[in-house]
Write an enzyme that holds these catalytic residues in place. Structure first.
Site: not given
Ligand code: URA
Length: 440
Positions: A161, A183
Site C-alpha cells: 500500500d 488500501s
C-alpha cells in the site's frame, strides 16, 4: 506469468485470479514490476473495476505483503479509526485523545495527503519536532502509557500500500472503490485493532462524489471486515464543504488543539463529526448503548483530559526535540483576504470543497508529485462557513502561503461560494452502516 498478460486481461474487463493478483503485488513490492506497468494496471482497474472476490484477494495480498502489527502487548480493547479522506479533515487528531481519555486504546497508523485530501501524518509533522516514524516498540509503549499513538506505516507494514498509495496519487488512480477499499482495509487489518470506525466521505471534496457511491464503498469494506471477524461501523458524512474552518497542515492542527481546549467555540459541523465518530468508537469498545456512549464522550470532551492526552502524544512523539511547549503560532509570510462582493447577502449555503482543496494544494499544502515538499503554513482559513450569515464586505476566507498568493486564487475562491436567502443548518446529516455482529 507475465505482468503484460495481467494488464491485457484487466484492460479487456476480465477478472483476475488470486495468483495473478498475488503476482502483481509481489512483483511491485520486490521491484520486478516497474512503476509504468503498475500504473497501467492501476488505470485498467480504475476504469474496469474489480469484483468483490478480486477486491478481497487484493486486500489479502496487500495485507500479507509485509508484517502485521501484534497489539497483544496492549491491554484492553483496541479501536481504530480511518477517514476515506477529505478537505480540512483533522478528525483523527481530535478523536484519538478523546477516546484515549475514556480508557480505550487507539493504535493508529495514518497516511499522507493524497490528491486534494490532506493526511494526518503531514499535519502531525507540522508540529515542531514531531516524528511519525515510531518503532513498533515505541508505538506499543506509547499506546500503553498515553492511550494512543499516531504513526506512519513502516516499510514493513503493508509495503504494497505504501508504494501503491504514492503511485496512485500521481497517476489519477485514486478514485477507484476497490483500490480505496483494499488500501484502507489492508492497513486496518494489519494494524491489529479489535474493532474500527470508518468515516466514509462523500461529496465534491471526497473520492466518492455521492452518498450512494460512499455506501457502495462502505458495504465493500464491511464485507471485507466481516470476512476477517472484525467489528466495524461506517459513518457516511458529507465532504461537499470543507470540514471545519481550516484547510492546510499547521492551521488544521491548531484548529484541532483549539477544539480540545474549548469545544463550545469550535465549528459546529466539525464538532458534530468528532462527537459521532468518538461515540461509535467508544460504543464498540465498551459495548455501552449509543446514548450512554455519547454521554460519556460529551463529559470527557468537556474535561481537561483530552488536551492533556494530545500534549502527552506530542511530547512522546518528539523523539529528539526537547519537551518545549507546543508551538502552533500561525505566521505565514503571505495572507490574502477573500471579500464578499457588492450585493452579497443572506447565509452561506455551500463552499465547494473540491475547489478549496485544489487551492490549498496549489498554495503548497499538498503534493503534485511524490517529491514535492510541503509548505506547512500554506492553506485556507474559512471565516464564513456553511450556515453563517454574510453580507458584502465580510472577509469570507484567508489564503495563506510562504510564497506570493496569485490573484486568480481569490477569484477561484469566490467562485466556490453559494448563498441562500433563508437560514441553513450548518450540521450535515450522517448515515451509519454496521457489521452484522453490531447491527441492532
Ligand atoms: N485512504 C486510504 O488509506 N487509501 C485510499 O486509497 C484512499 C483513502
Amino acid at each position: 506469468m507475465h505482468i503484460l498478460d495481467i494488464i491485457e486481461k484487466k484492460k479487456n474487463k476480465l477478472p483476475l485470479s488470486e495468483q495473478e493478483i498475488q503476482f502483481f503485488i509481489d512483483g511491485y513490492v520486490n521491484d520486478t514490476i516497474p512503476d509504468y506497468q503498475a500504473s497501467a494496471l492501476l488505470m485498467a482497474i480504475r476504469i474496469n473495476g474489480l469484483n468483490f472476490e478480486e477486491t478481497l484477494h487484493l486486500t489479502k495480498s496487500m495485507l500479507y505483503s509485509g508484517e502485521t502489527i501484534d497489539l497483544s502487548g496492549i491491554d484492553g480493547y483496541k479501536v481504530d479509526k480511518h477517514s476515506t479522506g477529505g478537505v480540512g479533515d483533522k478528525v483523527t487528531l481530535i478523536i484519538a485523545p478523546i477516546v484515549a481519555a475514556l480508557d480505550v486504546k487507539v493504535a493508529k497508523l495514518s497516511g499522507r495527503g493524497l490528491g486534494i485530501t490532506g493526511g494526518t501524518l503531514d499535519k502531525l509533522e507540522a508540529i515542531e519536532g514531531v516524528s511519525i516514524d515510531l518503532t513498533e516498540e515505541q508505538f506499543i509503549n506509547q499506546v500503553n502509557d498515553i492511550g494512543f499513538a499516531i504513526a506512519g506505516q513502516t516499510q514493513n507494514i503493508v509495503p504494497a500500500d505504501k508504494k501503491l498509495y504514492a503511485l496512485r496519487d500521481v497517476t489519477g488512480t485514486v478514485d477507484s472503490l476497490p483500490l480505496i477499499a483494499s488500501s484502507i482495509m489492508s492497513k486496518k487489518l494489519a494494524s491489529g485493532a479489535d474493532g474500527m470506525v470508518l468515516d466514509v466521505k462523500y461529496g465534491s471534496g471526497a473520492f466518492c462524489k455521492t452518498i450512494e457511491v460512499a455506501q457502495d464503498l462502505a458495504e465493500i469494506m464491511i464485507k471485507i471486515a466481516e470476512g476477517f471477524g472484525k467489528s466495524i461501523v461506517t459513518v457516511l458524512s458529507s465532504m461537499n464543504n470543507p470540514l471545519g474552518r481550516t484547510i492546510g497542515n499547521k492551521n488544521e492542527v491548531k484548529e484541532a488543539y483549539d477544539l480540545l481546549k474549548n469545544p463550545d467555540a469550535a465549528d459546529k459541523n466539525l464538532l458534530n463529526t468528532v462527537i459521532e465518530v468518538s461515540t461509535y468508537m467508544y460504543e464498540i469498545s465498551s459495548k455501552k448503548s449509543h446514548e450512554e456512549a455519547k454521554k460519556a464522550v460529551l463529559e470527557v470532551l468537556h474535561s481537561d483530559i483530552p488536551v492533556q492526552k494530545f500534549e502527552a502524544m506530542v511530547h512522546a512523539q518528539r523523539l529528539t526535540a526537547e519537551k518545549s511547549p507546543i508551538e502552533l503560532d500561525f505566521e505565514p509570510k503571505f495572507s490574502v483576504d477573500v471579500i464578499a462582493p457588492e450585493g452579497t447577502t443572506g447565509f452561506v449555503k455551500n463552499i465547494d470543497a473540491q475547489t478549496i482543496g485544489t487551492i490549498s494544494l496549489d498554495l503548497g499544502a499538498g503534493r503534485h508529485t511524490k517529491a514535492d515538499v510541503l509548505d506547512f503554513f500554506a492553506g485556507v482559513e474559512i471565516l464564513k462557513v456553511k450556515g453563517d450569515a454574510i453580507e458584502a464586505g465580510d472577509v469570507i476566507m484567508k489564503l495563506y502561503a510562504n510564497k506570493e498568493v496569485p490573484a486568480e486564487f481569490v477569484e477561484k475562491a469566490l467562485a466556490t461560494m453559494e448563498y441562500s436567502e433563508t437560514a441553513i443548518d450548518p450540521i450535515d446529516a450522517k448515515r451509519v452502516l454496521k457489521s452484522k455482529d453490531l447491527a441492532e
